[in-house]
Design an enzyme around this catalytic site. Structure first.
Site, PDB file in Angstrom:
ATOM      1  N   ARG A  73      66.394  21.707-119.499  1.00  0.00           N
ATOM      2  CA  ARG A  73      67.755  21.649-118.941  1.00  0.00           C
ATOM      3  C   ARG A  73      67.624  21.916-117.454  1.00  0.00           C
ATOM      4  O   ARG A  73      66.931  22.838-117.051  1.00  0.00           O
ATOM      5  CB  ARG A  73      68.602  22.730-119.641  1.00  0.00           C
ATOM      6  N   GLU A  81      79.071  14.986-119.315  1.00  0.00           N
ATOM      7  CA  GLU A  81      78.589  14.619-120.647  1.00  0.00           C
ATOM      8  C   GLU A  81      78.511  13.096-120.732  1.00  0.00           C
ATOM      9  O   GLU A  81      79.226  12.384-120.011  1.00  0.00           O
ATOM     10  CB  GLU A  81      79.538  15.163-121.717  1.00  0.00           C
ATOM     11  N   ARG A 115      66.495  25.787-125.165  1.00  0.00           N
ATOM     12  CA  ARG A 115      65.906  24.849-124.206  1.00  0.00           C
ATOM     13  C   ARG A 115      65.413  25.620-122.997  1.00  0.00           C
ATOM     14  O   ARG A 115      66.011  26.616-122.598  1.00  0.00           O
ATOM     15  CB  ARG A 115      66.946  23.822-123.730  1.00  0.00           C
TER      16      ARG A 115
END
Length: 184
Positions: A73, A81, A115
């Site tokens: 990330r 998004e 992540r």
């Protein structure tokens, strides 16, 4: 060959040989551990990008023997998004910059989804900053602890905003965090 050497010297020689072998084994073990260790906070790794999920998440594998694959990330930014306005364009910008390329990743943290979070560099360019400059992402102010660092990132964002780049072309762009909450 060893008949002329006293048994005491043979024992000493054998012990020294054992110590040398233990030393060599430990060095090899340490080297292999370094090669196969997972991504760690504060470390920098070379990776090849194999997928771009959206404008702020990619999948890459480390350039080591194990080829450990992980999702990364982008630190300090929040891109739209994929289903959001300018989401696909943001993803395409990231793909153009890093897809199937070798990048350097400086791990800054691990997020709540497991992540790894990091700053991505492609040939001396900070990709995270480039996305903000192109208007492809917001600055994620909540995660920048250092005040000067935050101010610098916000200046990059306001410059893109003034020039109406990327998502700032829209009259009312919606932050991804707000967009995600609206979807729930």
């Amino acid at each position: 060959m060893f008949e002329n050497i006293s048994p005491v010297w043979l024992i000493v020689f054998g012990m020294l040989l054992c110590l040398v072998l233990v030393f060599i084994f430990r060095k090899i073990n340490t080297l292999l551990t370094q090669l196969f260790k997972p991504f760690k906070k504060g470390q920098t790794y070379w990776c090849k990008v194999i997928a771009v999920s959206d404008g702020d998440t990619l999948t890459c594998y480390r350039l080591n023997f194990r080829r450990s694959q992980t999702k990364i990330r982008f630190a300090y930014i929040d891109a739209p998004e994929s289903s959001q306005t300018y989401g696909r364009e943001s993803q395409k910008i990231v793909q153009k910059m890093v897809y199937q390329k070798i990048v350097r990743i400086q791990i800054t943290d691990t997020d709540r989804y497991g992540r790894h979070v990091g700053v991505i560099y492609r040939i001396y360019k900070n990709v995270n900053k480039e996305l903000v400059k192109h208007g492809a992402a917001w600055v994620y102010e909540d995660y920048i602890k250092d005040k000067k660092h935050r101010e610098h990132w916000l200046q990059l964002q306001s410059k893109a905003k003034k020039q109406k780049k990327g998502l700032w072309k829209s009259s009312h762009p919606v932050r991804p965090s707000v967009y995600r909450k609206q979807g729930k």
